[in-house]
Design a protein around this motif. Sequence first.
Motif, PDB file in Angstrom:
ATOM      1  N   LEU A  34       0.832  -1.206   0.000  1.00  0.00           N
ATOM      2  CA  LEU A  34       0.000   0.000   0.000  1.00  0.00           C
ATOM      3  C   LEU A  34       0.863   1.253   0.000  1.00  0.00           C
ATOM      4  N   PHE A  35       1.919   1.248   0.800  1.00  0.00           N
ATOM      5  CA  PHE A  35       2.811   2.411   0.863  1.00  0.00           C
ATOM      6  C   PHE A  35       3.518   2.655  -0.473  1.00  0.00           C
ATOM      7  N   ALA A  36       3.732   1.599  -1.232  1.00  0.00           N
ATOM      8  CA  ALA A  36       4.346   1.774  -2.555  1.00  0.00           C
ATOM      9  C   ALA A  36       3.438   2.589  -3.468  1.00  0.00           C
ATOM     10  N   LEU A  37       2.128   2.563  -3.194  1.00  0.00           N
ATOM     11  CA  LEU A  37       1.170   3.321  -4.002  1.00  0.00           C
ATOM     12  C   LEU A  37       0.934   4.728  -3.471  1.00  0.00           C
ATOM     13  N   ILE A  38       0.883   4.884  -2.143  1.00  0.00           N
ATOM     14  CA  ILE A  38       0.453   6.164  -1.567  1.00  0.00           C
ATOM     15  C   ILE A  38       1.526   6.855  -0.735  1.00  0.00           C
ATOM     16  N   ASP A  39       2.681   6.202  -0.539  1.00  0.00           N
ATOM     17  CA  ASP A  39       3.733   6.669   0.374  1.00  0.00           C
ATOM     18  C   ASP A  39       3.339   6.369   1.822  1.00  0.00           C
ATOM     19  N   PRO A  40       4.344   6.199   2.695  1.00  0.00           N
ATOM     20  CA  PRO A  40       4.057   5.888   4.093  1.00  0.00           C
ATOM     21  C   PRO A  40       3.224   6.979   4.766  1.00  0.00           C
ATOM     22  N   ALA A  41       2.373   6.558   5.704  1.00  0.00           N
ATOM     23  CA  ALA A  41       1.495   7.464   6.438  1.00  0.00           C
ATOM     24  C   ALA A  41       1.313   6.920   7.845  1.00  0.00           C
ATOM     25  N   PRO A  42       0.915   7.769   8.791  1.00  0.00           N
ATOM     26  CA  PRO A  42       0.660   7.281  10.150  1.00  0.00           C
ATOM     27  C   PRO A  42      -0.401   6.181  10.147  1.00  0.00           C
ATOM     28  N   VAL A  43      -0.228   5.215  11.048  1.00  0.00           N
ATOM     29  CA  VAL A  43      -1.137   4.072  11.128  1.00  0.00           C
ATOM     30  C   VAL A  43      -1.648   3.926  12.552  1.00  0.00           C
ATOM     31  N   ALA A  44      -2.940   3.693  12.680  1.00  0.00           N
ATOM     32  CA  ALA A  44      -3.541   3.345  13.965  1.00  0.00           C
ATOM     33  C   ALA A  44      -3.989   1.897  13.894  1.00  0.00           C
TER      34      ALA A  44
END
Length: 415
Positions: free
Chosen positions: A328-338
């Motif tokens: 998923l991060f390969a598509l949208i870039d890393p983001a905060p996760v809960a």
Amino acid sequence: MSVGIRHDDLRRRNRAMVIAAVRRAGQPSRTEIAATTGLSHSTISAISSDLIGEGILAESKPSEAGSLKRGRPQVGLSLNPEAAAVMTVVLSLNFLSVAVIDYAGQVISEEQRRLDTLTMSRDALIGECVAIVRRRLEDPDLDVRSVARIALAIQGITDTRARAMLWSPITPHTDIAFADILEDEFGIPATMENDCNMMAVALRWRDPQRYRDDFIAILLSHGIGMGLVLKGQLFTGTHSSGGEFGHMIHQPRGALCRCGRRGCVEAYAGNYAIWRNARQLGEDTKPVADVSDADMRALAAAARDSDGPEREAYRKAGEALGYGLGSLFALIDPAPVAMVGVSAAAFDLIEPALREAIAQTAGGQHSESISFDTEPNELPLIREGCAMRALTFVDQEIFAPGAQAKSGLVRKNVA
């Protein structure tokens, strides 16, 4: 004519901004609202006077500490809890809950029931949802005359119009138009929401600094789900709620998932999958219908005590989640996760394998900087997300245009 329309639109937008500022801040002063919204003091003064006169806002008295400061004490504005009410309904595996929430966001009435959602007939499942709503509306301890919105959340896929459950792992039945059913029964506008999307909505209200433009809420429970916010907007599919992270394929032709397919992320990271691996059952073993929270806590305790099959089960869960998030991060870039749900309490057992897996993907080039928060109970978040979804609808579609508040939510005195 066009000038008048633009003026009405501007007035509506400004009213909505003031209500939203009060809802987010609690009891802000007019000066604080001006700083938040960028509106002039005269505009805020006029709008707040209207909203107070309509019973939507109320002035709060200055605190004793504030009155000791020099100068005229600031008078706060707050939402009038009796201006309106909303109702939330949460339907999950073998569990149904309802809450009546006042306009200020406080729960004033609730009910919870255990159900056997996997074996109930279609009519029985619908009947339970209708009956629990009716009991709250007919509660003798409440005089509820201003429920303006019902928001129902469910595990599974909902349609983009927020009207129906298309598919859910908690029931064999499909295509149930819960929103239409509730509207027809009670004459109150209703919506049908995905539970993980409502977790994301709640997180954004709770902590707008961390959960702002791009973030992910992952449900770690009997099933695996995802609520995704991109560029400040809740992600949904073209035809459905989308976000079925748990049913992305982790291992082709792998372990049996409760959706009937094989190799899903959930087939390794769901509670039933962790339980299956910890008990060293084969991947073809049919998923158990339910695993109690107490059993999952005991499993996590055993995994922490020794390096046995329990710990390996959590490692496999972390690996599946990590490869899924990395893709998923390969598509949208890393983001905060809960991480939300009972297995989020065991994130210490999941995290090492999860981070290792992310680091091996194209999306994990900076995996060490990815931050995770945990929340072990999903129900309060789902309920809060439903409430905020419903309350902001009331703010923007009913009160912002200038509709009169009903002030019909009153708790009766019970002897």
